[in-house]
Design a protein around this motif. Structure first.
Motif, short mmCIF file in Angstrom:
data_model
loop_
_atom_site.label_atom_id
_atom_site.label_comp_id
_atom_site.label_asym_id
_atom_site.label_seq_id
_atom_site.Cartn_x
_atom_site.Cartn_y
_atom_site.Cartn_z
N UNK A 66 0.82 -1.22 0.00
CA UNK A 66 0.00 0.00 0.00
C UNK A 66 0.85 1.26 0.00
N UNK A 67 2.02 1.18 0.59
CA UNK A 67 2.96 2.31 0.57
C UNK A 67 3.47 2.55 -0.85
N UNK A 68 3.75 1.48 -1.56
CA UNK A 68 4.36 1.58 -2.88
C UNK A 68 3.36 1.88 -3.99
N UNK A 69 2.11 1.39 -3.84
CA UNK A 69 1.12 1.50 -4.92
C UNK A 69 -0.23 1.90 -4.36
N UNK A 70 -0.84 2.90 -4.92
CA UNK A 70 -2.23 3.25 -4.59
C UNK A 70 -3.12 2.59 -5.64
N UNK A 71 -3.74 1.51 -5.24
CA UNK A 71 -4.44 0.66 -6.20
C UNK A 71 -5.94 0.88 -6.20
N UNK A 72 -6.56 0.51 -7.33
CA UNK A 72 -8.03 0.50 -7.42
C UNK A 72 -8.59 -0.74 -6.73
N UNK A 73 -7.79 -1.83 -6.74
CA UNK A 73 -8.17 -3.07 -6.07
C UNK A 73 -6.94 -3.69 -5.45
N UNK A 74 -7.12 -4.28 -4.28
CA UNK A 74 -6.03 -4.94 -3.55
C UNK A 74 -6.51 -6.33 -3.13
#
Length: 490
Positions: A345-353
């Motif tokens: 979550x620190x590295x990527x702000x995703x639409x889905x996790x």
């Protein structure tokens, strides 16, 4: 295995064997050429029932209906019956289509043929493998539905990639722990990235310490194999969505100082199934060239015993600052995932996790060997996973969170405990534990998928062999494909 698509009628195609799928026990269908012999053999055409008429060069297999859920295991069962029979290098088969212009069953059939031909004989002195090199697919179908060559070719191509990625995952999971450890996965990821144009970053203990991944490092402490966190990225131009996948990668789990009973240590090479699924998904996404940005994070650790092992009663601090009371060192996967989820979550702000893990035996007790449990705060997202899993031929059931079970992981001396104070609802309490490491931005975007049941089963079932199934690969690939299609439609 090579697939050729042709408009040539099935009877005119030369091959060592014809595979005929009998739908719903209909022995009167025109494709069934040997009714009398089949009746004498007692063949009724039930799901996955096989009758091989050697002299006629025909192999019959039953399927309940024309949809992929029945066609896939039927095709797998048929091709599996040929393993070790060297005479059959080429086979021919018609197309089985459930609806006009719908190619889903063709894809399912190809997936079944590739999945069913899988063998893991690396450690056997006498190798046994599928002899089939070429499959001729005739567009002369079981039913007179029109399918264009282009549509069929796309279905065959996508099905072959999905199934090959699943077999790739199976090989990783099946490999024994002395031959596959965290650095092994790192090398495999680098090799895959170089081949397919993925980005790859590998964090070693020094970097992990810098990133404050203390819970992951604690689990890894007693092993001679140092941990790795691997980040693979598929970054197309102008991506339509961003998806993050996180996989639990315990290359072996002894249980640590909370040592597993002997019987339960066998098959623990399969505790890397979550991370193995993620790398398999990354392989397929790259090969399909999907217009979705996908990030795969693999937490690779070995949980062993020794003088430096982490202990029950220890209090660990996770990457997000939360403290964890350890009451059982065999609840280690969630400790690894806690840090990797925070890092992702620190590295990527995703639409889905999405995270994948063989997390709890409780999930197997609750829903059986063949079904994964999906958890999270977003009911629509859980249903989306379930729907795409069904299309892919995987079984998933939602397991709902509740505040009563959440209270069972409270600790009197730390922020949270790594096991609950009750023996019941263990899959859900583990999901609640993971939710403590999901930030507010991702809470509605996250789903946890516990694949402990289907990831490794010690008997053949459907299109799956003894051992690793590659659970998670096809369901998530279908979901990512669906997201790409939906965005294109808009």
């Amino acid at each position: 295995m090579n697939f050729n698509i042709t408009v040539t009628p099935i009877k005119e195609i030369k091959a060592d064997l014809e595979i005929i799928i009998v739908i719903d026990g209909n022995l009167k269908h025109h494709s069934v050429k040997d009714r009398k012999l089949l009746k004498k053999a007692g063949f009724s055409g039930s799901q996955d029932e096989v009758c091989h008429l050697v002299e006629k060069k025909r192999l019959y297999v039953g399927a309940k209906h024309l949809r992929g859920a029945a066609i896939r295991p039927a095709a797998a069962t048929a091709i599996r019956s040929l393993i070790g029979k060297k005479a059959y290098k080429t086979v021919k088969i018609s197309t089985y289509v459930s609806h006009p212009r719908c190619s889903a069953s063709i894809r399912a059939m190809v997936e079944g043929l590739v999945l069913g031909s899988y063998t893991f004989s690396k450690y056997k002195s006498k190798k046994s493998k599928s002899p089939v090199k070429t499959v001729e697919i005739s567009l002369e179908g079981y039913e007179p539905h029109e399918i264009t060559m282009e549509t069929a070719a796309r279905a065959v191509h996508n099905g072959e990639i999905a199934a090959t990625a699943t077999n790739y995952t199976r090989n990783i999971v099946n490999t024994p722990p002395d031959d596959f450890y965290p650095e092994s996965m790192a090398q495999k990821a680098k090799k895959l990235a170089k081949k397919l144009g993925l980005e790859c970053t590998v964090l070693k203990p020094k970097e992990l310490k810098k990133e404050k991944m203390e819970t992951l490092l604690a689990v890894a402490r007693a092993s001679r194999h140092e941990p790795r966190v691997i980040h693979l990225s598929h970054k197309p131009k102008n991506p339509k969505k961003v998806i993050t996948l996180v996989g639990k990668g315990l290359t072996y789990d002894s249980g640590g100082l909370s040592l597993k009973p002997g019987d339960y240590m066998v098959t623990m090479k399969a505790d890397k199934s979550g991370a193995s699924a993620v790398i398999g998904i990354m392989k397929a996404v790259a090969e399909l060239g999907l217009p979705i940005e996908v990030h795969g994070f693999l937490g690779m650790v070995e949980n062993m015993i020794g003088g430096d092992a982490y202990k029950p009663d220890d209090v660990l601090k996770a990457k997000n600052g939360k403290t964890i009371e350890v009451r059982n060192t065999d609840a280690e996967g969630r400790l690894v995932l806690a840090d990797v989820l925070c890092y992702a979550q620190q590295e990527v702000k995703a639409d889905y996790l999405f995270d994948f893990a063989t997390l709890t035996g409780a999930c197997v007790v609750g829903v059986g060997h063949y079904t994964s449990g999906v958890m999270g705060f977003n009911d629509d997202l859980k249903e989306m996973v379930k729907k795409q899993a069904k299309i892919a031929g995987e079984l998933v059931t939602p397991l709902d969170f509740n505040d009563y079970l959440k209270k069972t992981i409270k600790s009197d001396i730390a922020d949270i405990c790594n096991i609950s104070n009750t023996r019941y609802g263990g899959a859900i309490t583990a999901g609640h534990f993971l939710s403590e490491f999901i930030d507010e931005e991702h809470k509605e975007k996250w789903a946890h998928i516990d694949i402990a049941g289907p990831a490794f089963v010690e008997h053949v079932w459907g299109e799956n062999p003894h051992g690793a199934s590659g659970a998670g690969v096809r369901m998530m690939l279908r979901l990512i494909e669906k997201l790409a299609q939906e965005d294109s439609a808009h």
